[in-house]
Write a protein that holds these residues in place. Structure first.
Motif, mmCIF file in Angstrom:
data_model
loop_
_atom_site.group_PDB
_atom_site.id
_atom_site.type_symbol
_atom_site.label_atom_id
_atom_site.label_comp_id
_atom_site.label_asym_id
_atom_site.label_seq_id
_atom_site.Cartn_x
_atom_site.Cartn_y
_atom_site.Cartn_z
ATOM 1 N N ALA A 34 0.924 -1.230 0.119
ATOM 2 C CA ALA A 34 0.002 -0.109 0.187
ATOM 3 C C ALA A 34 0.686 1.218 -0.049
ATOM 4 C CB ALA A 34 -0.942 -0.043 0.967
ATOM 5 N N LYS A 35 1.947 1.243 0.665
ATOM 6 C CA LYS A 35 2.953 2.371 0.822
ATOM 7 C C LYS A 35 3.618 2.595 -0.482
ATOM 8 C CE LYS A 35 6.659 4.349 3.784
ATOM 9 N NZ LYS A 35 7.367 4.003 4.804
ATOM 10 N N ALA B 192 0.847 4.142 -3.096
ATOM 11 C CA ALA B 192 0.056 5.006 -2.820
ATOM 12 C C ALA B 192 0.875 6.378 -3.952
ATOM 13 C CB ALA B 192 0.339 5.440 -1.387
ATOM 14 N N PRO B 193 -0.277 6.910 -4.167
ATOM 15 C CA PRO B 193 0.089 8.331 -5.070
ATOM 16 C C PRO B 193 1.103 9.246 -4.418
ATOM 17 C CG PRO B 193 -2.154 8.692 -4.650
ATOM 18 C CD PRO B 193 -1.759 7.069 -3.846
ATOM 19 N N GLY B 194 2.072 9.712 -4.926
ATOM 20 C CA GLY B 194 2.982 10.695 -4.023
ATOM 21 C C GLY B 194 2.547 12.084 -4.241
ATOM 22 N N MET B 195 3.251 12.803 -3.507
ATOM 23 C CA MET B 195 2.933 14.319 -3.291
ATOM 24 C C MET B 195 3.239 14.795 -5.066
ATOM 25 S SD MET B 195 1.894 16.116 -1.285
ATOM 26 C CE MET B 195 1.841 17.888 -0.540
ATOM 27 N N LYS B 196 4.161 14.319 -5.698
ATOM 28 C CA LYS B 196 4.368 14.877 -6.970
ATOM 29 C C LYS B 196 3.200 14.763 -7.939
ATOM 30 C CE LYS B 196 7.834 15.043 -10.434
ATOM 31 N NZ LYS B 196 9.193 14.405 -11.018
ATOM 32 N N GLU B 197 2.552 13.653 -7.816
ATOM 33 C CA GLU B 197 1.577 13.068 -8.716
ATOM 34 C C GLU B 197 0.177 14.160 -8.446
ATOM 35 O OE1 GLU B 197 3.262 10.798 -7.201
ATOM 36 O OE2 GLU B 197 4.202 10.010 -8.977
#
Length: 86
Positions: free
Chosen positions: A41-42, A45-50
């Motif tokens: 899951a980690k 997970a969508p990152g801050m950049k996306e």
């Protein structure tokens, strides 16, 4: 012949690794499965950049729409004022 003698005695590092391996077997299956799912899951997970790129794209789109309608409406108002002056 020295190699046989050296391999007979275990180094502390090898003993430590073996001990860790034994501890891993002691964990129950649900604990291992939960740990694996948490790691997956980690990873997915969508990152801050996306997220920031998507928000920036939406903001640019809204600003473009606003500018388009602002320019269209301001031209119509200018044409109405020009007709009133004649």
């Amino acid at each position: 012949m020295g190699r046989k003698d050296a391999s007979a005695a275990r180094t502390p590092v090898d003993q430590y690794r073996k001990q860790i391996g034994k501890q891993d077997y002691k964990k129950t299956r649900p604990m291992l499965k939960a740990t694996r799912l948490k790691a997956e899951a980690k990873k997915t997970a969508p990152g801050m950049k996306e997220v920031s790129l998507v928000l920036a794209a939406i903001l640019v789109f809204l600003l473009a729409c606003y500018a388009f309608f602002y320019l269209k409406l301001s031209e119509e108002v200018d044409l109405d004022l020009d007709q009133d002056e004649n």
